[in-house]
Scaffold this motif. Structure first.
Motif, PDB file in Angstrom:
ATOM      1  N   SER A 368       0.834  -1.205   0.000  1.00  0.00           N
ATOM      2  CA  SER A 368       0.000   0.000   0.000  1.00  0.00           C
ATOM      3  C   SER A 368       0.867   1.252   0.000  1.00  0.00           C
ATOM      4  O   SER A 368       0.537   2.253  -0.676  1.00  0.00           O
ATOM      5  CB  SER A 368      -0.922  -0.001   1.229  1.00  0.00           C
ATOM      6  N   LEU A 369       1.965   1.237   0.742  1.00  0.00           N
ATOM      7  CA  LEU A 369       2.895   2.359   0.726  1.00  0.00           C
ATOM      8  C   LEU A 369       3.487   2.542  -0.678  1.00  0.00           C
ATOM      9  O   LEU A 369       3.638   3.668  -1.163  1.00  0.00           O
ATOM     10  CB  LEU A 369       4.017   2.132   1.748  1.00  0.00           C
ATOM     11  N   PHE A 370       3.798   1.403  -1.319  1.00  0.00           N
ATOM     12  CA  PHE A 370       4.340   1.458  -2.689  1.00  0.00           C
ATOM     13  C   PHE A 370       3.306   2.049  -3.647  1.00  0.00           C
ATOM     14  O   PHE A 370       3.628   2.888  -4.498  1.00  0.00           O
ATOM     15  CB  PHE A 370       4.750   0.065  -3.153  1.00  0.00           C
ATOM     16  N   THR A 371       2.059   1.612  -3.521  1.00  0.00           N
ATOM     17  CA  THR A 371       0.997   2.100  -4.406  1.00  0.00           C
ATOM     18  C   THR A 371       0.836   3.611  -4.280  1.00  0.00           C
ATOM     19  O   THR A 371       0.671   4.332  -5.285  1.00  0.00           O
ATOM     20  CB  THR A 371      -0.334   1.398  -4.079  1.00  0.00           C
ATOM     21  N   ALA A 372       0.902   4.095  -3.043  1.00  0.00           N
ATOM     22  CA  ALA A 372       0.791   5.541  -2.832  1.00  0.00           C
ATOM     23  C   ALA A 372       1.951   6.275  -3.488  1.00  0.00           C
ATOM     24  O   ALA A 372       1.763   7.317  -4.138  1.00  0.00           O
ATOM     25  CB  ALA A 372       0.740   5.840  -1.339  1.00  0.00           C
ATOM     26  N   ALA A 373       3.166   5.723  -3.359  1.00  0.00           N
ATOM     27  CA  ALA A 373       4.342   6.343  -3.973  1.00  0.00           C
ATOM     28  C   ALA A 373       4.248   6.312  -5.489  1.00  0.00           C
ATOM     29  O   ALA A 373       4.613   7.283  -6.173  1.00  0.00           O
ATOM     30  CB  ALA A 373       5.606   5.633  -3.498  1.00  0.00           C
ATOM     31  N   ALA A 374       3.747   5.171  -6.046  1.00  0.00           N
ATOM     32  CA  ALA A 374       3.620   5.048  -7.500  1.00  0.00           C
ATOM     33  C   ALA A 374       2.601   6.038  -8.041  1.00  0.00           C
ATOM     34  O   ALA A 374       2.743   6.550  -9.162  1.00  0.00           O
ATOM     35  CB  ALA A 374       3.204   3.621  -7.854  1.00  0.00           C
ATOM     36  N   GLY A 375       1.563   6.331  -7.249  1.00  0.00           N
ATOM     37  CA  GLY A 375       0.571   7.294  -7.682  1.00  0.00           C
ATOM     38  C   GLY A 375       1.141   8.692  -7.778  1.00  0.00           C
ATOM     39  O   GLY A 375       0.662   9.518  -8.569  1.00  0.00           O
ATOM     40  N   GLU A 376       2.167   8.979  -6.976  1.00  0.00           N
ATOM     41  CA  GLU A 376       2.755  10.316  -6.971  1.00  0.00           C
ATOM     42  C   GLU A 376       3.892  10.454  -7.986  1.00  0.00           C
ATOM     43  O   GLU A 376       3.949  11.406  -8.755  1.00  0.00           O
ATOM     44  CB  GLU A 376       3.272  10.654  -5.569  1.00  0.00           C
ATOM     45  N   SER A 377       4.831   9.477  -7.964  1.00  0.00           N
ATOM     46  CA  SER A 377       6.040   9.621  -8.786  1.00  0.00           C
ATOM     47  C   SER A 377       6.086   8.701  -9.995  1.00  0.00           C
ATOM     48  O   SER A 377       7.026   8.767 -10.786  1.00  0.00           O
ATOM     49  CB  SER A 377       7.281   9.379  -7.919  1.00  0.00           C
ATOM     50  N   GLY A 378       5.092   7.820 -10.141  1.00  0.00           N
ATOM     51  CA  GLY A 378       5.092   6.874 -11.256  1.00  0.00           C
ATOM     52  C   GLY A 378       5.576   5.493 -10.817  1.00  0.00           C
ATOM     53  O   GLY A 378       6.343   5.354  -9.858  1.00  0.00           O
ATOM     54  N   PHE A 379       5.116   4.486 -11.536  1.00  0.00           N
ATOM     55  CA  PHE A 379       5.384   3.100 -11.155  1.00  0.00           C
ATOM     56  C   PHE A 379       6.878   2.794 -11.147  1.00  0.00           C
ATOM     57  O   PHE A 379       7.436   2.303 -10.155  1.00  0.00           O
ATOM     58  CB  PHE A 379       4.643   2.154 -12.108  1.00  0.00           C
ATOM     59  N   ASP A 380       7.562   3.053 -12.247  1.00  0.00           N
ATOM     60  CA  ASP A 380       8.975   2.694 -12.362  1.00  0.00           C
ATOM     61  C   ASP A 380       9.835   3.460 -11.367  1.00  0.00           C
ATOM     62  O   ASP A 380      10.794   2.914 -10.805  1.00  0.00           O
ATOM     63  CB  ASP A 380       9.461   2.926 -13.788  1.00  0.00           C
ATOM     64  N   ALA A 381       9.492   4.723 -11.132  1.00  0.00           N
ATOM     65  CA  ALA A 381      10.250   5.515 -10.169  1.00  0.00           C
ATOM     66  C   ALA A 381      10.066   4.971  -8.756  1.00  0.00           C
ATOM     67  O   ALA A 381      11.024   4.890  -7.975  1.00  0.00           O
ATOM     68  CB  ALA A 381       9.807   6.984 -10.233  1.00  0.00           C
ATOM     69  N   ALA A 382       8.849   4.560  -8.412  1.00  0.00           N
ATOM     70  CA  ALA A 382       8.587   4.008  -7.083  1.00  0.00           C
ATOM     71  C   ALA A 382       9.320   2.683  -6.891  1.00  0.00           C
ATOM     72  O   ALA A 382       9.817   2.388  -5.798  1.00  0.00           O
ATOM     73  CB  ALA A 382       7.083   3.822  -6.894  1.00  0.00           C
TER      74      ALA A 382
END
Length: 512
Positions: A368-382
């Protein structure tokens, strides 16, 4: 015969002999090898189908096993022999010097398998209570080509066949009718008119994905240790020896008393009388954690008595799955050493078996923490920022169940990603994969030993011609798949006693 014709034949005969002699002298080894191969071919495809080997002047029963205790035997003229002959004739065009032996075995094996299927289907119909009506059999026999004359059934031709042959033929037709009914019932199920189009449309939407992987093995040691400290009784360390008696509780008590009285040492009694895997080691069990004794001593109170014994003391006789046992404490029970990595691995193994939900909940939090980060900076960046394992797969249609149709229907297993192997028939996986919006991380989901986050990257719609091609070939695919499944069902049945290899090697391999 005219003299000129005789002279011509004699000349040709002498010419032929001369050619054979010339070839032999030119290369005797190649010549002899060619003749040997020719003999092998003749034996494999002409002689063997016509004879049954003999031992001591008596015919050898070529028995290749049984199905439902019905022998699968080669007897001249029976179903097995007929199939062997037909298959052998078909393979003749593929024979050469290098493959004669291999093809011979293939011929016999295929004949064996066809006979297994023949017997199995007849048994299924027999158990269902079906017998082809005599009138139906008579009608089918009357339509056989060998009894036709001027387009009609000929009584004269029918009576030219002897009674035994007629009876055998009648029974063959009766069995054929029964088998055909079975095949029609099993493989002739009607396919709904829209099913092919529906399956074809499943391939219309094709998606490519990124995927973040959170393995159960990534659960940190710190969390494992915290759990172990919260349940100290489960992971106490004890060192025990054991003697198991499977005859009676009374005898187990007698053995324990003899040890306490000094008549026998514990080690002597273990080696002479114990009925478990520790006997050869004088009863030595080694170091155990408390939870590992659950299967040894199922009763919790008796297990606690064993664990709490003082060094050198004996436990009472307790009930164990294989009989009765008593234990000797070799060391005092002690708490878990959290510095020892082997101990931590045991606790982790326990948690994977009995506290899997705790591990998955922790991984869900990380996902869930990863999903939140991917929503902000993009999947590959997260992925890069958090050091998460990543996989890419696709393009892939919504292929629930892993339907394989030549190159028309890509399967999940063809992606060769180990984390996806359990997902092929996971309804939740497919729903999330094809209903999560593009370029949006999905909700976390458990697949096998991993928590996954899917990221649909692209979606394309296939051309109508591709889906129509699947619709066109769908009925053929279903029939072929049904036939394959049917063969596999019977050829791997517990009712089959397969002795093909032993019989082939004993009686037929020597012919080559």
């Amino acid at each position: 015969m005219a003299p000129r014709q005789k002279k011509q034949l004699v000349h040709e005969d002498n010419s032929t002999k001369g050619e054979w002699i010339r070839r032999f002298k030119a290369n005797p080894f190649v010549f002899i090898g060619t003749i040997v191969v020719l003999i092998i071919v003749i034996v494999a495809f002409v002689v063997v189908p016509a004879i049954v080997p003999e031992a001591g002047g008596r015919s050898v029963d070529l028995n290749f096993g049984s199905y439902d205790k019905i022998p699968i035997s080669y007897v001249p003229g029976n179903y097995f022999a007929t199939m062997q002959g037909n298959i052998a004739r078909w393979y003749q065009n593929y024979l050469n010097e290098s493959n004669a032996q291999t093809i011979n075995q293939m011929v016999w094996r295929q004949a064996f398998e066809e006979t297994v299927l023949h017997i199995a289907m007849l048994q299924e119909m027999k158990q269902a209570g079906y017998v082809a009506p005599e009138a139906v059999v008579d009608r089918e026999v009357a339509q056989l080509p060998q009894f036709q004359e001027n387009g009609r059934f000929s009584v004269a031709r029918y009576r030219q066949m002897d009674k035994i042959s007629r009876l055998d033929l009648w029974r063959e037709v009766q069995e054929s009718i029964a088998k055909q009914h079975y095949l029609n019932d099993v493989m002739g199920l009607r396919i709904p008119s829209g099913e092919g189009a529906f399956v074809g449309n499943m391939t219309a939407r094709v998606r490519s994905f990124g995927m973040a992987v959170f393995p159960l093995d990534s659960y940190p040691n710190e969390e494992v240790i915290n759990y172990a400290l919260s349940e100290p009784d489960l992971f106490r360390i004890t060192h025990l020896s054991r003697i198991t008696i499977n005859s009676s509780e009374r005898e187990a008590r007698q053995v324990l008393d003899s040890i306490k009285e000094g008549t026998k040492t514990f080690e002597e009694a273990a080696r002479e009388l114990s009925a478990d895997s520790y006997a050869d080691r004088g009863g030595e069990m080694g170091v155990r954690m408390a939870f590992e004794l659950t299967s040894d001593v199922p009763d919790s109170q008796e297990r606690e008595t064993v664990i709490s014994a003082l060094p050198g003391d004996y436990s009472p006789v307790v009930k164990v799955p294989s009989g009765w046992a008593f234990f000797r404490a070799e060391e005092a029970v002690r708490p878990l050493d959290t510095v020892d990595t082997a101990n931590i691995d045991k606790v982790r193994s326990y948690m994977r078996s009995f506290e899997r939900g705790r591990i998955e909940n922790w991984l869900f939090d990380q996902a869930s923490l990863f999903t939140a980060a991917a929503g902000e900076s993009g999947f590959d960046a997260a992925v890069e920022e958090q050091g998460v394992q990543k996989r890419d797969f696709g393009p892939l249609p919504l292929n629930y169940g892993g339907v394989s149709m030549e190159n028309l229907f890509t399967t999940l297993s063809a992606q060769s990603i180990s984390e996806l192997i359990p997902a092929e028939s996971d309804e939740k996986f497919w729903r999330i994969a094809f209903y999560t919006p593009l370029e949006t991380p999905s909700e976390p989901l458990v697949v096998g030993d991993n928590v996954l986050v899917l990221y649909p990257r692209e979606e394309t719609i296939k051309e109508t011609a591709d889906t129509e091609e699947i619709n066109t070939f769908y009925s053929t695919f279903v029939s072929s798949n049904a036939e394959t499944s049917l063969r596999s069902h019977f050829l791997h049945s517990e009712r089959l006693d397969d002795k093909f290899v032993a019989t082939f090697l004993q009686y037929l391999f020597s012919f080559n």
